[in-house]
Design an enzyme around this catalytic site. Structure first.
Site, PDB file in Angstrom:
ATOM      1  N   CYS A 115     -13.805  -8.072  -2.761  1.00 43.57           N
ATOM      2  CA  CYS A 115     -12.477  -7.823  -2.169  1.00 43.57           C
ATOM      3  C   CYS A 115     -11.952  -9.029  -1.388  1.00 43.57           C
ATOM      4  O   CYS A 115     -10.748  -9.191  -1.224  1.00 43.57           O
ATOM      5  CB  CYS A 115     -12.527  -6.608  -1.248  1.00 43.57           C
ATOM      6  SG  CYS A 115     -13.091  -5.151  -2.119  1.00 43.57           S
ATOM      7  N   HIS A 263      -5.861  -6.671   2.203  1.00 39.25           N
ATOM      8  CA  HIS A 263      -6.501  -6.212   0.962  1.00 39.25           C
ATOM      9  C   HIS A 263      -6.305  -4.701   0.891  1.00 39.25           C
ATOM     10  O   HIS A 263      -6.490  -3.989   1.884  1.00 39.25           O
ATOM     11  CB  HIS A 263      -7.985  -6.572   0.972  1.00 39.25           C
ATOM     12  CG  HIS A 263      -8.785  -5.744   0.021  1.00 39.25           C
ATOM     13  ND1 HIS A 263      -8.480  -5.676  -1.317  1.00 39.25           N
ATOM     14  CD2 HIS A 263      -9.848  -4.913   0.208  1.00 39.25           C
ATOM     15  CE1 HIS A 263      -9.327  -4.851  -1.911  1.00 39.25           C
ATOM     16  NE2 HIS A 263     -10.166  -4.368  -1.002  1.00 39.25           N
ATOM     17  N   ASN A 293      -7.201   0.366  -5.546  1.00 36.88           N
ATOM     18  CA  ASN A 293      -7.849  -0.837  -5.020  1.00 36.88           C
ATOM     19  C   ASN A 293      -8.194  -1.741  -6.204  1.00 36.88           C
ATOM     20  O   ASN A 293      -9.051  -1.398  -7.012  1.00 36.88           O
ATOM     21  CB  ASN A 293      -9.101  -0.411  -4.253  1.00 36.88           C
ATOM     22  CG  ASN A 293      -9.901  -1.575  -3.696  1.00 36.88           C
ATOM     23  OD1 ASN A 293      -9.708  -2.718  -4.088  1.00 36.88           O
ATOM     24  ND2 ASN A 293     -10.813  -1.274  -2.783  1.00 36.88           N
TER      25      ASN A 293
END
Ligand code: UT7
Length: 336
Positions: A115, A263, A293
């Site tokens: 991430c 993020h 995500n």
């Protein structure tokens, strides 16, 4: 020493929209559970037979970024690609991007920081430009999660969260020291590597070829595992820390932030951070509702969308911040 500046942005997501209601047909979940816990309404997952891969999606996003930068593909001096879902175990997709876009034989580097991967990649690119070694660097985040998730009820704690997509920027030399990337901040804590991981291919445990040999349908060690609540708690703390670190380094205050692009891990995490920094809804950009995500791709996709919607203007202070598997966390402070 030079500074580096983003001069072109682009993103690509597959057409296929998978809503939370669609998921209820393949696992025991509900729109209510997913929206309440994560904010996600839908995500993009490639369809069976699609040509999209991590490399091709990355290349599509990169092509747009190069066009918008107004440079020729052969002005690109270096490629950096961040992903946790490469097409091949090796080589990494950076070289595939070089080939697909028919860029001359410049170097291609792959970043494996999940991430935080895009911010790590941006930081590496920034250093090359600062020293004068390269002038234009293509920085990409691309992920194809949908092929690697456990889409049964067994894997619902993880699989509902992740989506496919890619985002890219062209980072270029900037002569004005007050413009562009002001600083980047990178961290890791390998102690927690197994709190969010695909455990199987870890050296000394089971090598990926052993799993392929076994081909055991009950072996879940090759789909992602996440200790969700532990990751959540750490994410909230580290996001705050790493944004603060960036602001303090540049003698800036939270009031100076014009746009925060976190993020897209979980809308609830973004909302915690928004509250902590007292940001209005116009000072933070979230799109996890539409895309889920997308790990290394989430920041460049969100950054591109925010820019396309006119939410980022010349002179704005833009903050990028990420946290994820590793654990790794990172921020970038940018004067647009
Ligand atoms: O991007 C990298 C960084 N990632 C993150 O920052 C993610 C951080 N963590 C999270 O976002 C949250 O922990 C999750 C959204 C992943 C999970 O939310 P949670 O509130 O921590 O739920 P949980 O895993 O503790 O599960 C609560 C309950 C369990 O049932 P019981 O044991 O209470 O009966 C789960 O089995 O919810 C159940 N559950 C689900 N129910 C319906 C788990 N997944 C689902 C699902 N649908 N998809």
């Amino acid at each position: 020493m030079y500074n580096s500046k983003i001069i072109g942005l682009g993103f690509y997501v597959p057409d296929n929209i998978v809503t939370n209601d669609d998921l209820t047909k393949i696992m025991d979940t509900s729109d209510e559970w997913v929206q309440e816990r994560t904010g996600i309404k839908e995500r993009r997952w490639i369809t069976e037979g699609s040509d999209d891969t991590t490399a091709t999606m990355g290349a599509k996003a990169a092509k747009i970024a190069i066009e918008r930068a107004g440079i020729d593909k052969d002005d690109i001096d270096f490629i950096i690609l961040a992903t946790l879902s490469p097409d091949y175990y090796f080589p990494g997709p950076g070289v595939q991007i070089q080939h697909i876009l028919d860029i001359k034989t410049v170097g291609a580097l792959d970043v494996r920081n999940q991430c935080s991967g895009f911010v790590y990649a941006l930081s590496v690119a920034d250093q090359y430009i600062k020293t004068g070694m390269y002038k234009n660097i293509l920085v990409i985040g691309s992920e194809l999660h949908s092929r690697g998730l456990d889409k049964t009820t067994r894997g619902r704690g993880v699989s509902v969260i992740f989506g496919d997509g890619a985002g890219a920027v062209v980072l270029s030399r900037e002569e004005n020291p007050k413009k562009g990337i002001l600083s980047t901040h990178l961290h890791s804590q390998g102690e927690f590597a197994e709190e969010l991981t695909v455990i199987a291919p870890a050296m000394g445990k089971r090598w990926v070829t052993d799993i392929l040999k076994d081909n055991d349908p009950d072996d879940i060690s090759y789909t992602p595992y996440m200790n969700g609540q532990f990751v959540f708690k750490n994410a909230v703390v580290r996001f705050n820390e790493v944004i603060m670190e960036g602001l303090l380094t540049n003698n800036l205050k939270k009031e100076d932030i014009d746009m925060l692009i976190p993020h897209q891990a979980n809308l609830r995490i973004s909302q915690f951070v928004q509250k902590k920094f007292a940001l209005t809804d116009d000072q933070i950009y979230n799109n996890i509702m539409q895309y889920g995500n997308t790990t290394a791709a989430s920041i460049p996709i969100a950054l591109t969308e925010a820019w396309e919607q006119g939410k980022i203007k010349e002179g704005d202070l833009v903050v990028l911040a990420a946290f994820g598997s590793g654990f790794t966390w990172a921020s970038a402070i940018i004067r647009w």
